[in-house]
Design a protein around this motif. Structure first.
Motif, PDB file in Angstrom:
ATOM      1  N   ARG A   1      29.263  47.259  40.149  1.00  0.00           N
ATOM      2  CA  ARG A   1      30.224  46.271  40.627  1.00  0.00           C
ATOM      3  C   ARG A   1      31.654  46.675  40.347  1.00  0.00           C
ATOM      4  O   ARG A   1      32.576  46.333  41.077  1.00  0.00           O
ATOM      5  N   PHE A   2      31.820  47.384  39.266  1.00  0.00           N
ATOM      6  CA  PHE A   2      33.169  47.734  38.841  1.00  0.00           C
ATOM      7  C   PHE A   2      33.690  48.947  39.602  1.00  0.00           C
ATOM      8  O   PHE A   2      34.868  49.030  39.929  1.00  0.00           O
TER       9      PHE A   2
ATOM     10  N   LEU B   1      31.709  51.038  29.824  1.00  0.00           N
ATOM     11  CA  LEU B   1      31.806  49.916  30.774  1.00  0.00           C
ATOM     12  C   LEU B   1      30.633  48.976  30.583  1.00  0.00           C
ATOM     13  O   LEU B   1      30.785  47.762  30.450  1.00  0.00           O
TER      14      LEU B   1
ATOM     15  N   GLU C   1      34.488  43.362  41.421  1.00  0.00           N
ATOM     16  CA  GLU C   1      35.822  43.191  40.846  1.00  0.00           C
ATOM     17  C   GLU C   1      36.909  43.414  41.894  1.00  0.00           C
ATOM     18  O   GLU C   1      37.095  44.510  42.403  1.00  0.00           O
TER      19      GLU C   1
ATOM     20  N   ALA D   1      30.694  45.140  31.745  1.00  0.00           N
ATOM     21  CA  ALA D   1      31.032  45.378  33.151  1.00  0.00           C
ATOM     22  C   ALA D   1      29.932  46.232  33.766  1.00  0.00           C
ATOM     23  O   ALA D   1      29.547  47.236  33.199  1.00  0.00           O
TER      24      ALA D   1
END
Ligand SMILES: Nc1ncnc2c1ncn2[C@@H]1O[C@H](COP(=O)(O)OP(=O)(O)OP(=O)(O)O)[C@@H](O)[C@H]1O
Ligand SMILES: [Mg+2]
Lengths: 249, 262
Positions: free
Chosen positions: B141-142, B132, B37, B137
């Motif tokens: 990655r977040f 998340l 992200e 999400a």
């Protein structure tokens, strides 16, 4: 649509789920009851894949999700679910609006205006107005819970898992949440799994009730069946007697 | 004969190291497949970079001053008066290869690594990490990838900035305060101080950045047991990454070529 077969889960020495079997049908509302610490939240987290069983299988729409390894497949399963967490679990670095739109932005390709419209609608459904710009720390406990609920219903999930939706909320609003759960079922054919300690709301929303005790479902049936249960543990629990086979401390 | 506690300690250590290794793998896999992200990355750049400038300025300035001071004393004592003017390249090399990267690494381990552990740890115990995941999400990655990339970018930049401040401070101590021959000092520095001395320090900084972010996120993600757990994770993140930085620093010094021309 959701089926647990002989599911076991331990945390260290603590054997929480002990060969649990459970079946949940499409479009029904199943209420899970049980004592504090009996593993209701753990059970719910297995449905959405937040926890993996040590043994046993979990089928979602016929797919054994415990065998899925491909990220795409797991993502597709998760897309079907929404979860309202026991402690709301709002992202505290984001505004209410950002919280509610979070799933929409990842699970849909809606344009920004549409997302904003849905956010307002969903907040409205849980009885909140003009709170979009607030941060979670500015909300009361019950408001957080309702924002969590708005976040869960925002992206049109097929299955909604409610972990104590009405705990910490006044009776009137708790009833409004019961109505909302029923409405989502009727309008959108949502399958709901509800954990609650509130017997009143249990009987208002449940198509079936399952009681979790010592790691298994000891009884599962319609509200009438549960009410007339011969099982002394179930009987004691739904009537809240201090005396009986369940330890009261 | 066999002490079971000893093995359980070893076992725990290996499990923990395995966890951190797995997080490292996952993170770099996500970095190379470019799935992460971007918005969070920019936010982290500011959080980690801009806000670390004051502390890096102070550390580098005093690091440069004290190193300049000791080298001055060493030259005076062992080589003799007047030889201090030849210390320029030594000061610059020592700072840019060793002191500044290590100082910046340690400062950021304390400032950034621990705050990552605290933030992610709080998210963990309040089920925000679970949230998340349920909202589509991926926590790696977040949260982890943007922080790791931000550290990879920021650490060398702060180190380069620290080199500049540190070398200037060494210069200031010798030339301005001690009256060393300025012309000789500068010519010597320009002749013997190499680009590689700076670059190898920046390479180290990249490694330190990875250590800080991965250890901070790993401690945060493995937080358990409430507010006390967050406190522990925070301290551990700072301690573990600091120790790792010092260990890696030695091996990097040993295995990176000392000079590029020679
Ligand atoms: N992540 C975890 N790690 C270790 N133990 C856990 C974890 N999650 C739950 N447990 C343990 O599992 C048991 C069941 O917990 P769970 O949260 O499911 O209870 P519950 O039925 O939801 O209770 P309540 O009604 O109070 O919310 C508890 O003993 C708890 O300590
Ligand atoms: Mg619970």
């Amino acid at each position: 649509m959701i089926r647990f077969v002989d599911v076991h889960k331990s945390f260290g020495e603590n054997h929480v789920l002990r060969g649990l079997n459970l079946e949940i049908n499409r479009g029904e509302t199943l209420v899970i009851i049980g004592q504090s610490g009996s593993g209701k939240s753990v059970l719910l987290k297995h449905m959405i894949g937040l926890l993996q069983p040590d043994r046993g299988q979990i089928y979602i729409d016929g797919v054994n999700v415990t065998e899925l390894r491909e990220e795409k497949e797991l993502y597709a399963v998760r897309r079907k679910f929404a979860m309202l967490f026991q402690g709301a679990a709002l992202f505290d670095s984001m505004t209410v609006a950002q919280n509610v739109s979070f799933g929409l932005e990842r699970y849909t390709t809606f344009p920004q205006e549409k997302i904003e419209k849905i956010v307002t609608e969903c907040l409205d459904r849980v009885g909140l107005r003009n709170v979009e710009h607030l941060m979670p720390f500015e909300l009361s406990g019950g408001m957080k819970k309702r924002v969590g609920l708005a976040r869960a219903i925002a992206y049109n999930p097929e299955i909604i898992l409610y972990d104590e939706p009405s705990t910490g909320i006044d009776q009137i609003r708790a009833n409004a949440i019961n109505d909302l759960i029923n409405k989502l079922k009727e309008e959108l054919n949502v399958t709901s799994v509800v954990i609650t300690h509130d017997m009143d709301s249990t009987f208002k929303v449940a198509d079936r009730i399952a009681m979790l005790y010592q790691g298994t479902i000891i009884e599962c049936g319609t509200p009438e069946e549960i009410q007339q249960s011969k099982n002394r543990i179930v009987h004691q629990f739904i009537h809240g007697h201090a005396e009986g086979p369940l330890e009261n401390w | 004969m066999t002490d079971p506690n000893r093995f359980s300690f070893l076992f725990r250590f290996l499990t923990k190291a395995g966890e951190a290794g797995a997080l490292f793998n996952q993170t770099f896999k996500n970095i190379f497949t470019k799935s992460w992200e971007k918005k969070n990355f920019l936010q982290q750049l500011e959080e980690i970079g801009v806000k670390s400038l004051p502390i890096v300025t102070i550390t580098a300035a005093f690091g440069g001053l004290v190193f300049g001071l000791q080298i001055y004393i060493a030259f005076t004592r062992y080589v003799g008066h007047g030889s201090e003017a030849y210390s320029g390249p030594i000061i610059s090399l020592g700072l840019s290869k060793e002191l500044i990267p290590v100082f910046v690494g340690l400062m950021l381990a304390g400032r950034v690594g621990s705050s990552m552990a605290a933030e992610i740890g709080t998210m963990k115990i309040t089920e925000q990490i679970d949230a998340l995941f349920s909202l589509g999400a991926d926590p790696n990655r977040f949260l982890v990838v943007p922080r790791t990339l931000a550290c990879i970018v920021i650490l060398p930049m702060l180190t380069l900035y620290g080199d500049f401040i540190g070398i200037l401070s060494g210069f200031f101590y010798n030339i301005v305060l001690m009256g060393v021959n300025r012309h000789v000092y500068i010519t010597n520095t320009l002749t013997y101080f190499e680009m590689w001395d700076v670059v190898s320090g920046l390479i180290k900084a990249v490694f330190f950045g990875v250590i800080i972010a991965i250890v901070g996120c790993w401690q945060g993600l493995s937080t358990e047991a409430g507010a006390e757990g967050v406190g522990k994770a925070t301290t551990r993140a700072a301690v573990i990454s600091s120790v790792l930085i010092l260990i890696f620093n030695f091996f990097l010094s040993e295995f990176l070529p000392g000079s590029f021309t020679g």
